[in-house]
Design an enzyme around this catalytic site. Structure first.
Site, PDB file in Angstrom:
ATOM      1  N   ARG A 117       0.846  -1.201   0.000  1.00  0.00           N
ATOM      2  CA  ARG A 117       0.000   0.000   0.000  1.00  0.00           C
ATOM      3  C   ARG A 117       0.870   1.235   0.000  1.00  0.00           C
ATOM      4  NH1 ARG A 117      -2.590   0.565   4.752  1.00  0.00           N
ATOM      5  NH2 ARG A 117      -4.074   2.033   3.868  1.00  0.00           N
ATOM      6  N   LYS A 182       3.768  -7.362  11.896  1.00  0.00           N
ATOM      7  CA  LYS A 182       2.993  -7.603  10.671  1.00  0.00           C
ATOM      8  C   LYS A 182       3.225  -9.016  10.133  1.00  0.00           C
ATOM      9  CE  LYS A 182       1.755  -5.388   6.346  1.00  0.00           C
ATOM     10  NZ  LYS A 182       1.493  -4.086   5.766  1.00  0.00           N
ATOM     11  N   ARG A 317      -0.626   6.004  19.497  1.00  0.00           N
ATOM     12  CA  ARG A 317       0.004   7.240  19.951  1.00  0.00           C
ATOM     13  C   ARG A 317       0.785   6.926  21.219  1.00  0.00           C
ATOM     14  NH1 ARG A 317      -2.394  12.493  22.619  1.00  0.00           N
ATOM     15  NH2 ARG A 317      -0.703  13.887  22.077  1.00  0.00           N
TER      16      ARG A 317
HETATM   17  C1  BTN Z   1       0.614  -3.921   2.303  1.00  0.00           C
HETATM   18  O1  BTN Z   1       0.444  -4.294   3.452  1.00  0.00           O
HETATM   19  O2  BTN Z   1       1.270  -2.892   2.044  1.00  0.00           O
HETATM   20  C2  BTN Z   1       0.003  -4.728   1.187  1.00  0.00           C
HETATM   21  C3  BTN Z   1       0.937  -5.791   0.694  1.00  0.00           C
HETATM   22  C4  BTN Z   1       0.363  -6.606  -0.434  1.00  0.00           C
HETATM   23  C5  BTN Z   1       1.393  -7.527  -1.055  1.00  0.00           C
HETATM   24  C6  BTN Z   1       0.784  -8.473  -2.036  1.00  0.00           C
HETATM   25  S1  BTN Z   1       1.871  -9.778  -2.492  1.00  0.00           S
HETATM   26  C7  BTN Z   1       0.757 -10.267  -3.748  1.00  0.00           C
HETATM   27  C8  BTN Z   1       0.253  -8.992  -4.390  1.00  0.00           C
HETATM   28  N1  BTN Z   1       1.174  -8.545  -5.417  1.00  0.00           N
HETATM   29  C9  BTN Z   1       1.728  -7.379  -5.106  1.00  0.00           C
HETATM   30  O3  BTN Z   1       2.552  -6.767  -5.834  1.00  0.00           O
HETATM   31  N2  BTN Z   1       1.285  -6.951  -3.932  1.00  0.00           N
HETATM   32  C10 BTN Z   1       0.323  -7.866  -3.352  1.00  0.00           C
END
Ligand code: BTN
Length: 319
Positions: A117, A182, A317
């Site tokens: 993201r 995570k 926070r």
């Molecule tokens: C996040 O938490 O930032 C989201 C991560 C999402 C990763 C997955 S791996 C499969 C799919 N292909 C990508 O390029 N991204 C998602």
């Protein structure tokens, strides 16, 4: 490359000479291929005098093994494509839009340009995580997608919980955590006609077995399924169950939206009742996290009352 990997994946050591004979190439050519595997992030077990083998922690993607965990309906109606390497499974599955399938899955062992993201890189070394994308073609337009990414996060949690992973929680909107580290992330990408047929790509990365070198490259606390479950959990089983559960969720979501998932989502809310800061661009809002709305917006309570925010990055926070 695929043949080399399948030869190395039987648990036994294989010498360069033996591999060369099986592949019909020279020992030097075998060595080059082994180097190429290392560049994908795959560290082979190599023992002088014995040869090479895949680390025992790697279970290769296998269509038949995945299909065992698909419901009959999903097996019939959902295409599953496996790749050794691809830039991003989200892009790979999006390229399938033209084939007319309503649902299509793409999974890879490695991504050369995995993304997360907010434009972040998603580190994707060979076999370390499940790199999974599901394409969903839907005719009801964009406005009906509110809360979908939260429902996806919940499906990941429920699937992993059913496989023995404990202590899972959700950080709004859709990070999957164990002990505040995570474990998995969701990247939803939607294209098409905002009022009509849309293509929704649900990208999911689940950490399975992260090596130390890989962990060092990630700029936040992370964990993996192997650590969280205290044992390895089959990648193909996760992929199969995840697909079955996602398709079931999408059926409900299409009819009723996020509402049927809201209360369960809140049971896993990592930040419920805690002081948080929500950052959105230049703005930062502080208050107590009080769950989510019917459309999946995060609710923050402060002197201004309870306000729903649909976007932003939430963090605890420090008081
Ligand atoms: C996040 O938490 O930032 C989201 C991560 C999402 C990763 C997955 S791996 C499969 C799919 N292909 C990508 O390029 N991204 C998602």
């Amino acid at each position: 490359m695929e043949k080399l990997i399948s030869l190395l994946g039987d648990g036994c050591f294989h010498s360069g000479e033996e591999l060369g004979a099986s592949l019909g190439i020279s020992r030097a050519a075998v060595w080059k291929k082994i180097q190429a595997l290392a560049e994908l992030g795959l560290e082979l077990d190599a023992v002088r005098g014995k040869g090479y083998r895949l680390p025992s922690t790697i279970e290769m993607l296998d269509k038949k093994a995945i299909e065992k965990h698909l419901s009959a309906d999903v097996r019939k109606n959902v295409g599953v494509a496996l790749h050794l390497t691809t830039p991003s499974t989200n892009d790979e599955v999006k390229a399938q839009v033209g084939n007319g399938e309503r649902l299509q899955v793409c999974i890879a062992e490695h991504q050369s340009a995995g993304r997360g993201r907010r434009g972040r890189v998603w580190q994707s070394p060979f076999g370390a995580s499940l790199y999974y994308s599901l394409l969903w073609r839907v005719d009801s337009g964009l406005s009906t997608m509110d809360g979908l990414s939260l429902a996806v996060g919940l499906v990941v949690v429920k699937t992993l919980e059913s496989l023995g992973v404990q202590g899972l929680s959700l950080k709004w909107p859709n990070d999957i955590l164990v002990e505040n580290k995570k474990l998995a992330g969701v990247l939803l990408e939607i294209s098409g006609d905002p009022m009509g047929t849309c293509e929704v790509v649900i990208g999911i990365g689940i950490n399975l077995f992260l090596g130390l070198e890989h962990k060092k490259k990630i700029d936040q606390p992370v964990t993996d399924v192997h650590t969280a479950a205290g044992r390895s959990v089959g990648k193909n089983k996760i992929a199969g169950l995840l697909t079955t559960n996602l398709v079931a969720m999408l059926d409900t979501f299409q009819q009723h939206g996020f509402v049927p998932f809201k209360n369960v989502w809140q049971e896993y809310d990592a930040f419920a009742g805690q002081w948080v800061t929500l950052s959105a661009g230049e703005n930062a809002i502080t208050g107590v996290a009080t769950g989510v709305s019917d459309s999946g917006a995060v609710l923050i309570r402060n002197d201004a009352g309870i306000t729903a925010y649909a976007g932003g990055e939430i963090s605890l926070r420090k008081l």
